[in-house]
Design a protein around this motif. Structure first.
Motif, PDB file in Angstrom:
ATOM      1  N   ASP A   1      10.443  -6.220  68.328  1.00 55.01           N
ATOM      2  CA  ASP A   1      10.310  -6.942  69.599  1.00 55.01           C
ATOM      3  C   ASP A   1      11.554  -6.816  70.452  1.00 55.01           C
ATOM      4  N   LEU A   2      12.688  -6.514  69.824  1.00 59.38           N
ATOM      5  CA  LEU A   2      13.945  -6.370  70.558  1.00 59.38           C
ATOM      6  C   LEU A   2      14.953  -5.644  69.675  1.00 59.38           C
ATOM      7  N   ILE A   3      15.855  -4.888  70.312  1.00 58.20           N
ATOM      8  CA  ILE A   3      16.891  -4.152  69.583  1.00 58.20           C
ATOM      9  C   ILE A   3      18.260  -4.599  70.079  1.00 58.20           C
ATOM     10  N   VAL A   4      19.155  -4.923  69.150  1.00 58.36           N
ATOM     11  CA  VAL A   4      20.549  -5.219  69.467  1.00 58.36           C
ATOM     12  C   VAL A   4      21.381  -4.053  68.946  1.00 58.36           C
ATOM     13  N   LEU A   5      22.150  -3.419  69.829  1.00 58.82           N
ATOM     14  CA  LEU A   5      22.903  -2.225  69.480  1.00 58.82           C
ATOM     15  C   LEU A   5      24.406  -2.490  69.641  1.00 58.82           C
TER      16      LEU A   5
END
Length: 522
Positions: free
Chosen positions: A53-57
Motif C-alpha cells: 500500500d505504500l513504500i518507504v525508501l
C-alpha cells in the motif's frame, strides 16, 4: 454488511537496521503490517506477487547525480498507484522539487522525526484509499452505463422492429383502393403508430443525452434541401391540419454548411410538430436567417411561429425542463412525454447555440434557436426529391439483406412501389453469396442478422472489391432500428455509405436512393 478492509502493508527499503526497527515498531503499534528489504533486493519487486500500500525508501541522495539515482530507484521498485516516501539527507529544496511529484512521491529529510514520517504515511494511505474508492466507483458507474447503453440498444431494436411492420404496412395499404371507413381506420392506426414512435424516440434520445453518448456529426449539407426534407416529412400532418405552412429562408443564408443535418432536422421537426399540434387554425411559419458570421463560422437563426394556443408567462419556465409541459391540462389534451423541448435544448447547446420562446396566451408562440455551422467551399447539390423514380432511365436491381420476415416484406414492397426490382437475402452470408453471383445497383443491409451481421458482410464485400480492383464500390445502406443511433459512425467506418432508420417512411427511402443511386449511376 460493512466491507472487510485489510491492514495496510508497508514496504520499508533501508540499509539502516536502527531506522528499520524504529519505524517497524511505530507502524505495528498503529495496526500496519511491514515488510523489510535492503537496497540490493529491490530488483525482485517487479516480479513479486506481494501487494504493498505504500513504500518507504531510506536512501542517500546527496551526490550530484541524485536525480538520476532517484529515478533509477523509482523505476526499479515503484509499483503503479503505490505512494513512495523517501527518507533522504538532501538539503537542496530545488533539487527535491525536481525529483518528487505531489501525490505520487514525497520525502522526509534526515535526521527525521518519527511523528512527522508517521503523519505523512497516514496522509498518503488516506489519499490512496480515497483514490481506490473513486476508481472502484468509476468502474461500477462505467459498467452500469455500458449495461444501460446495451439495454437501450436492445430495447430500441426490439420495439422498433414490430413498429416498422405497423408503420410500413399502413403506408403501403394507404396506396391501395380503400373505402372511406377503411381509410379513416388506417389514419387512426398511423397517428397512433407515429405517436408511439415519437415517445420511444424521446425516451431513447433523452437517455443517450443523459449518458453523454450523443456526439454531433460534421458533414457538408445543403441547408435548403434539408428544410425541403423537413417539409416533406411533415407534409401529411400539414395537409391533415389544414393550416397554412410558410417557409422563408433568407438570401444571406449560405447554400452549403458543415454540421449535423440529422440533429438539425430533429430539432426542427420537434418544434414544427409542436406548432402544428397546438394550432387549431391559422398558420405555422418557419423562418431561417443569418444571425452573424463568427470568424470561420455561420451562426444561423431558426424561428418557428404559430397562431396557436400560446403559453402563459408562468408556464414558460417549465417548457425546457425534462418530463414537463406547460400545465397538466396540456398533457391530458395533447399528450406527449414532455421530453422534446429538453432534448432540443441539449442539442442546440451542443451546436453552440441557444433556444427560447416568445409567446402570449391565446395569441400564438414563436420558438427560436440559433446554431453555429462551419463554412465550406464544397458544393452539395440540392433539389426536389418528389419524383425519384423519374431520375432513373430503367428499374434498379436492389439486394435486401434482412432476417425479420415482416421487416423484409415492408422493405420489399416499398422498393417495388418505387418501380425497382429487389432480391432478398436472409442473413449476411446469403447476401455475400448473392453479391458474388449477381450484379446489384445498391444493397439495403440490415445491421443485426444471425450467422453474419451487416457490418461483417459489408467488410467482406469491400474486401472483394479491393481484391478485384473494383473502382465503383456498390452503395451499401445500413438499415437499423436505432433511428438516431450514434453507431451510424461505426457503420460508415465499416464501409457502408449511408444509414436508413427503421421504421422508415417511403419518402425517407426515396431520399436514400437519390443520395446513393444517383451518384453511382452512369
Amino acid at each position: 454488511m460493512t466491507e472487510k478492509r485489510h491492514s495496510p502493508v508497508i514496504l520499508i527499503v533501508s540499509d539502516s537496521m536502527i531506522n528499520i526497527e524504529q519505524l517497524r515498531s511505530a507502524l505495528i503499534s498503529r495496526g500496519y503490517l511491514s515488510v523489510w528489504m535492503d537496497i540490493t533486493q529491490t530488483t525482485v519487486l517487479k516480479t513479486t506477487r506481494e501487494k504493498f500500500d505504500l513504500i518507504v525508501l531510506d536512501v542517500e541522495l546527496s551526490a550530484t547525480n541524485s536525480i538520476e539515482i532517484s529515478r533509477k530507484i523509482q523505476d526499479e521498485i515503484q509499483l503503479p498507484g503505490v505512494p513512495l516516501i523517501f527518507i533522504t539527507p538532501v538539503e537542496d529544496e530545488g533539487r527535491l522539487l525536481q525529483m518528487f511529484r505531489p501525490g505520487e512521491f514525497d520525502y522526509v529529510q534526515k535526521p527525521f522525526k518519527l511523528e512527522e514520517l508517521i503523519i505523512r504515511i497516514e496522509l498518503h494511505l488516506a489519499i490512496k484509499r480515497a483514490q481506490d474508492q473513486l476508481r472502484a466507483s468509476k468502474d461500477i458507474a462505467e459498467k452500469a452505463a455500458n449495461a444501460k447503453s446495451l439495454f437501450l440498444a436492445n430495447m430500441s431494436h426490439e420495439i422498433r422492429t414490430p413498429l416498422n411492420g405497423i408503420v410500413g404496412m399502413v403506408d403501403i395499404m394507404k396506396q391501395t383502393k380503400l373505402d372511406k371507413d377503411q381509410r379513416e381506420y388506417l389514419n387512426i392506426i398511423e397517428i397512433s403508430g407515429e405517436t408511439l414512435l415519437m415517445i420511444i424516440n424521446d425516451i431513447l434520445d433523452f437517455s443517450k443525452i443523459e449518458a453523454g453518448q450523443i456526439s454531433l456529426e460534421k458533414i457538408a449539407f445543403n441547408i435548403r434541401e434539408e428544410i425541403g426534407n423537413v417539409k416533406k416529412l411533415l407534409a401529411y400532418k400539414i395537409q391533415q391540419s389544414k393550416l397554412e405552412f410558410i417557409v422563408s429562408i433568407g438570401d444571406s443564408v449560405p447554400k452549403t454548411i458543415v454540421g449535423d443535418p440529422l440533429r438539425l432536422r430533429q430539432i426542427l421537426i420537434n418544434l414544427l410538430n409542436n406548432a402544428i399540434k397546438f394550432t387549431e387554425r391559422g398558420y405555422v411559419k418557419l423562418d431561417v436567417s443569418l444571425d452573424k458570421i463568427i470568424g470561420e463560422n455561420y451562426k444561423l437563426k431558426f424561428e418557428v411561429e404559430d397562431s396557436g394556443i400560446g403559453i402563459a408567462p408562468q408556464n414558460r419556465v417549465k417548457l425546457f425542463q425534462s418530463f414537463t409541459q406547460a400545465d397538466s391540462s396540456t398533457t391530458r389534451k395533447y399528450g406527449g412525454t414532455g421530453l422534446g423541448l429538453a432534448i432540443s435544448k441539449s442539442l442546440v447547446h451542443m451546436m453552440n447555440g441557444e433556444i427560447n420562446v416568445d409567446s402570449e396566451l391565446g395569441k400564438g408562440s414563436r420558438f427560436w434557436f440559433t446554431a453555429v455551422f462551419e463554412l465550406t467551399t464544397m458544393d452539395v447539390e440540392g433539389g426536389d426529391t418528389s419524383e425519384i423514380v423519374g431520375a432513373f432511365e430503367e428499374p434498379l436491381k436492389i439486394l435486401l439483406a434482412e432476417d425479420n420476415e415482416i421487416s423484409a416484406k415492408v422493405s420489399m414492397i416499398s422498393v417495388k412501389k418505387l418501380g425497382h426490382n429487389v432480391v432478398l437475402a436472409q442473413n449476411g452470408i446469403e447476401a455475400l453469396e448473392m453479391y458474388r453471383k449477381e450484379h446489384f445497383d445498391l444493397i439495403l443491409m440490415d445491421v443485426q442478422m444471425p450467422e453474419m451481421d451487416g457490418i461483417e458482410a459489408t467488410q467482406e464485400i469491400r474486401k472483394i472489391e479491393s481484391e478485384t480492383g473494383n473502382n465503383h464500390p456498390i452503395p451499401i445502406v445500413a438499415m437499423t432500428a436505432n433511428k438516431y443511433s450514434e453507431d451510424a459512425k461505426l457503420y460508415l467506418e465499416s464501409g457502408m455509405t449511408d444509414h436508413l432508420g427503421k421504421p422508415f417512411k417511403p419518402v425517407e427511402l426515396e431520399m436514400v436512393l437519390k443520395r446513393n443511386l444517383n451518384l453511382n449511376r452512369v
